[in-house]
Scaffold this motif. Structure first.
Motif, PDB file in Angstrom:
ATOM      1  N   GLY A 164      51.497  69.283  21.848  1.00  0.00           N
ATOM      2  CA  GLY A 164      51.382  69.455  23.294  1.00  0.00           C
ATOM      3  C   GLY A 164      50.169  68.722  23.860  1.00  0.00           C
ATOM      4  N   SER A 165      49.057  68.735  23.118  1.00  0.00           N
ATOM      5  CA  SER A 165      47.846  68.041  23.567  1.00  0.00           C
ATOM      6  C   SER A 165      48.076  66.535  23.655  1.00  0.00           C
ATOM      7  CB  SER A 165      46.690  68.338  22.610  1.00  0.00           C
ATOM      8  OG  SER A 165      46.362  69.707  22.619  1.00  0.00           O
ATOM      9  N   LEU A 166      48.824  65.994  22.697  1.00  0.00           N
ATOM     10  CA  LEU A 166      49.132  64.562  22.727  1.00  0.00           C
ATOM     11  C   LEU A 166      49.980  64.211  23.949  1.00  0.00           C
ATOM     12  CD1 LEU A 166      49.869  63.906  18.949  1.00  0.00           C
ATOM     13  CD2 LEU A 166      48.005  62.907  20.281  1.00  0.00           C
ATOM     14  N   PHE A 167      50.997  65.031  24.228  1.00  0.00           N
ATOM     15  CA  PHE A 167      51.835  64.793  25.413  1.00  0.00           C
ATOM     16  C   PHE A 167      50.997  64.888  26.694  1.00  0.00           C
ATOM     17  CE2 PHE A 167      55.541  65.322  22.722  1.00  0.00           C
ATOM     18  CZ  PHE A 167      56.514  64.556  23.365  1.00  0.00           C
ATOM     19  N   ALA A 168      50.140  65.907  26.764  1.00  0.00           N
ATOM     20  CA  ALA A 168      49.319  66.091  27.964  1.00  0.00           C
ATOM     21  C   ALA A 168      48.363  64.915  28.160  1.00  0.00           C
ATOM     22  CB  ALA A 168      48.540  67.403  27.868  1.00  0.00           C
ATOM     23  N   GLY A 169      47.721  64.470  27.078  1.00  0.00           N
ATOM     24  CA  GLY A 169      46.802  63.348  27.172  1.00  0.00           C
ATOM     25  C   GLY A 169      47.502  62.064  27.588  1.00  0.00           C
ATOM     26  N   LEU A 170      48.690  61.849  27.026  1.00  0.00           N
ATOM     27  CA  LEU A 170      49.464  60.655  27.381  1.00  0.00           C
ATOM     28  C   LEU A 170      49.824  60.670  28.867  1.00  0.00           C
ATOM     29  CD1 LEU A 170      50.763  58.155  25.998  1.00  0.00           C
ATOM     30  CD2 LEU A 170      52.854  59.502  25.795  1.00  0.00           C
ATOM     31  N   GLY A 171      50.242  61.842  29.360  1.00  0.00           N
ATOM     32  CA  GLY A 171      50.596  61.958  30.778  1.00  0.00           C
ATOM     33  C   GLY A 171      49.405  61.780  31.693  1.00  0.00           C
ATOM     34  N   CYS A 172      48.277  62.399  31.338  1.00  0.00           N
ATOM     35  CA  CYS A 172      47.076  62.280  32.166  1.00  0.00           C
ATOM     36  C   CYS A 172      46.540  60.849  32.186  1.00  0.00           C
ATOM     37  CB  CYS A 172      45.986  63.220  31.661  1.00  0.00           C
ATOM     38  SG  CYS A 172      46.332  64.967  31.946  1.00  0.00           S
ATOM     39  N   GLY A 173      46.860  60.092  31.145  1.00  0.00           N
ATOM     40  CA  GLY A 173      46.408  58.714  31.073  1.00  0.00           C
ATOM     41  C   GLY A 173      46.953  57.840  32.185  1.00  0.00           C
ATOM     42  N   SER A 174      47.981  58.314  32.874  1.00  0.00           N
ATOM     43  CA  SER A 174      48.561  57.550  33.986  1.00  0.00           C
ATOM     44  C   SER A 174      47.728  57.656  35.257  1.00  0.00           C
ATOM     45  CB  SER A 174      49.978  58.066  34.285  1.00  0.00           C
ATOM     46  OG  SER A 174      49.923  59.395  34.822  1.00  0.00           O
ATOM     47  N   PHE A 175      46.759  58.565  35.279  1.00  0.00           N
ATOM     48  CA  PHE A 175      46.126  58.923  36.549  1.00  0.00           C
ATOM     49  C   PHE A 175      45.020  57.965  36.992  1.00  0.00           C
ATOM     50  CE2 PHE A 175      43.206  61.329  39.278  1.00  0.00           C
ATOM     51  CZ  PHE A 175      44.095  61.754  40.260  1.00  0.00           C
ATOM     52  N   PHE A 176      44.113  57.602  36.085  1.00  0.00           N
ATOM     53  CA  PHE A 176      42.898  56.889  36.481  1.00  0.00           C
ATOM     54  C   PHE A 176      43.206  55.580  37.211  1.00  0.00           C
ATOM     55  CE2 PHE A 176      39.114  54.300  35.994  1.00  0.00           C
ATOM     56  CZ  PHE A 176      38.072  55.198  36.166  1.00  0.00           C
ATOM     57  N   SER A 177      43.985  54.715  36.579  1.00  0.00           N
ATOM     58  CA  SER A 177      44.289  53.420  37.195  1.00  0.00           C
ATOM     59  C   SER A 177      45.137  53.593  38.453  1.00  0.00           C
ATOM     60  CB  SER A 177      44.997  52.503  36.201  1.00  0.00           C
ATOM     61  OG  SER A 177      46.158  53.121  35.696  1.00  0.00           O
ATOM     62  N   SER A 178      46.038  54.561  38.446  1.00  0.00           N
ATOM     63  CA  SER A 178      46.868  54.803  39.627  1.00  0.00           C
ATOM     64  C   SER A 178      46.030  55.288  40.803  1.00  0.00           C
ATOM     65  CB  SER A 178      47.948  55.845  39.312  1.00  0.00           C
ATOM     66  OG  SER A 178      48.803  55.414  38.281  1.00  0.00           O
ATOM     67  N   ALA A 179      45.155  56.251  40.532  1.00  0.00           N
ATOM     68  CA  ALA A 179      44.374  56.869  41.604  1.00  0.00           C
ATOM     69  C   ALA A 179      43.451  55.861  42.279  1.00  0.00           C
ATOM     70  CB  ALA A 179      43.572  58.043  41.048  1.00  0.00           C
ATOM     71  N   TYR A 180      42.685  55.118  41.482  1.00  0.00           N
ATOM     72  CA  TYR A 180      41.668  54.272  42.086  1.00  0.00           C
ATOM     73  C   TYR A 180      42.213  52.954  42.608  1.00  0.00           C
ATOM     74  CZ  TYR A 180      38.611  57.918  40.649  1.00  0.00           C
ATOM     75  OH  TYR A 180      38.036  59.140  40.521  1.00  0.00           O
ATOM     76  N   SER A 181      43.363  52.521  42.118  1.00  0.00           N
ATOM     77  CA  SER A 181      44.002  51.367  42.748  1.00  0.00           C
ATOM     78  C   SER A 181      44.629  51.783  44.088  1.00  0.00           C
ATOM     79  CB  SER A 181      45.056  50.751  41.831  1.00  0.00           C
ATOM     80  OG  SER A 181      46.080  51.680  41.522  1.00  0.00           O
ATOM     81  N   LEU A 182      45.196  52.994  44.141  1.00  0.00           N
ATOM     82  CA  LEU A 182      45.737  53.506  45.407  1.00  0.00           C
ATOM     83  C   LEU A 182      44.654  53.620  46.474  1.00  0.00           C
ATOM     84  CD1 LEU A 182      48.276  56.425  44.788  1.00  0.00           C
ATOM     85  CD2 LEU A 182      48.598  54.456  46.281  1.00  0.00           C
ATOM     86  N   SER A 183      43.544  54.241  46.113  1.00  0.00           N
ATOM     87  CA  SER A 183      42.485  54.429  47.103  1.00  0.00           C
ATOM     88  C   SER A 183      41.881  53.090  47.516  1.00  0.00           C
ATOM     89  CB  SER A 183      41.401  55.361  46.556  1.00  0.00           C
ATOM     90  OG  SER A 183      40.803  54.821  45.392  1.00  0.00           O
ATOM     91  N   SER A 184      41.749  52.165  46.569  1.00  0.00           N
ATOM     92  CA  SER A 184      41.190  50.856  46.903  1.00  0.00           C
ATOM     93  C   SER A 184      42.103  50.083  47.850  1.00  0.00           C
ATOM     94  CB  SER A 184      40.955  50.027  45.633  1.00  0.00           C
ATOM     95  OG  SER A 184      40.010  50.650  44.797  1.00  0.00           O
ATOM     96  N   GLU A 185      43.406  50.237  47.681  1.00  0.00           N
ATOM     97  CA  GLU A 185      44.364  49.511  48.505  1.00  0.00           C
ATOM     98  C   GLU A 185      44.475  50.061  49.929  1.00  0.00           C
ATOM     99  OE1 GLU A 185      48.136  49.484  46.598  1.00  0.00           O
ATOM    100  OE2 GLU A 185      47.397  48.447  44.808  1.00  0.00           O
TER     101      GLU A 185
END
Length: 416
Positions: free
Chosen positions: A116-137
């Protein structure tokens, strides 16, 4: 007459600028991520008891596997964001996060918790680049600083909620620890719905004629220049101490300093609470005195190392609490925006995506090592004190390297 009037809800929705909606939903994303990251740490002893007496190293591996998957997902997620857009990365990513939290909540042994920790980490890994590229744009330049501060504050609030909530509910009320994960699952379901409702698909970019191709060799020379390498080392050291605090401070307070119940989560949450004003103040000072970023970074890092040592040397609870507050005020969350700004000053805007993916990859690699290594040291020595000294040592070494390379450098802002 009423037929000519637009629906009131539609009018209200249109009146709220898209960038403000982005800021709100991204801050909720950090809240969910940090509740998950911290909800188990205050109750490690209870989890160990429910699993038949697992060792500290085995328990530390829960967080290490999460951060391993999270770190490995960084660069692929950044590439996918550039290709298909943030919405198509965030929604599947948080769905994977939801599955991971659900598996941990239903786990009856360490193996299922690890999966479960591996699945959660993999999913959370989508956030950083998505969040800060969205806000920058989408966030207007004049509001970018405050918008980033609001988004980042979600991490501090999530950490506080996770630490205080789990301590109170499990230790004081007697709630079974698995149920905390089901709350996170419900929260994630709501956030996924908001992402689907609010975030827009990536607009197709018209194909351009192949002009002068960017030379990979030149880009690599920038990414791995001495200045950038010093920033990677500094961020690794910064994160090592922070994630040692995040994963093992509650256990240290309970087992080695005699804290009980709600006090464990509250004392641990002081780091997050103090971090909010610290980050806002020092980021503003760094923006005001742009030529002194290196001095700000070095001063804050050395102060953070001192507070980590003072935490274990504190002779009484008052000094211990002051040390934790000072670490929050001067530590990772305070210096991180300045390091990020320093990195941005040393690369061209066209290279931001790759640069920050690599920067975060090196920084978060320490979070893979820290939880397990701290647990291993605890098993070997019977105490976590040595891990605090080790964290301070890494920060001092990283600071020395950073200072040696950047002491005479005044970074120039590159716009090409």
């Amino acid at each position: 007459m009423s037929k000519d009037l637009p629906p009131q809800s539609d009018t209200l929705a249109e009146a709220i600028p898209y960038w403000k909606k982005i800021v709100v939903v991204l801050s909720l994303g950090w809240i969910a991520i940090w509740i998950y990251r911290t909800v188990l740490t205050p109750i490690y002893p209870e989890i160990q008891a429910s699993l038949g007496g697992a060792s500290d190293a085995e328990i530390g591996l829960i967080a290490s596997l999460y951060f391993l998957a999270y770190t490995c997902a960084q660069i692929p997620a950044g590439i996918m964001v550039d290709r298909v857009g943030q919405r198509k990365v965030l929604i599947p990513g948080f769905s994977c996060f939801l599955v991971g939290a659900f598996l941990v909540g239903n786990a009856d042994g360490l193996t299922m918790i690890y999966i479960g920790s591996l699945f959660a980490g993999l999913g959370c890994g989508s956030f950083f680049s998505s969040a800060y590229s969205l806000s920058s744009e989408h966030v207007p330049l004049q509001y970018r600083g405050i918008a980033t501060a609001i988004i980042n504050s979600g991490a501090a609030f999530g950490m506080a909620f996770g630490l205080i909530g789990s301590s109170y509910l499990v230790k004081n009320v007697g709630v079974e620890w698995h149920y905390l994960l089901f709350f996170i699952v419900a929260l994630l379901a709501v956030i996924i719905g908001l992402y689907a409702l609010i975030l827009k698909n990536k607009e197709p970019v018209p194909k351009q004629e192949p002009q002068q191709a960017k030379t990979p060799t030149n880009q690599r020379s920038v990414l791995f220049s001495p200045v950038m390498i010093s920033a990677y080392i500094m961020y690794f050291a910064t994160n090592y101490g922070y994630y040692m605090i995040v994963t093992w401070l509650p256990s240290y307070l309970q087992l080695e300093r005699g804290f009980e119940g709600f006090a464990i989560g509250f004392a641990s949450a002081l780091v997050a609470i103090a971090a909010i004003p610290g980050a806002l103040y020092f980021s503003r000072m760094s923006d005001k005195y742009r030529d002194k970023k290196v001095k700000f970074i070095i001063s804050l890092e050395l102060a953070a190392a001192v507070t980590l040592v003072l935490t274990v040397l504190a002779p009484n609870t008052t000094i211990l609490m002051v040390s934790l507050m000072l670490y929050g005020l001067l530590g990772k969350l305070a210096v991180e925006p300045i390091i990020i700004s320093f990195v941005a000053d040393n690369v061209s805007k066209s290279g931001y995506g790759t640069t920050f993916s690599l920067f975060n990859f090196f920084g978060m690699s320490s979070a893979v090592i820290t939880p397990y290594l701290t647990g291993f040291i605890s098993d070997m020595t019977g105490s976590k004190v040595m891990s605090f000294y080790l964290s301070a040592f890494f920060i001092i070494v990283g600071t020395c390297v950073f200072f040696a390379i950047n002491r005479k450098k005044t970074p120039e802002l590159k716009t090409a």
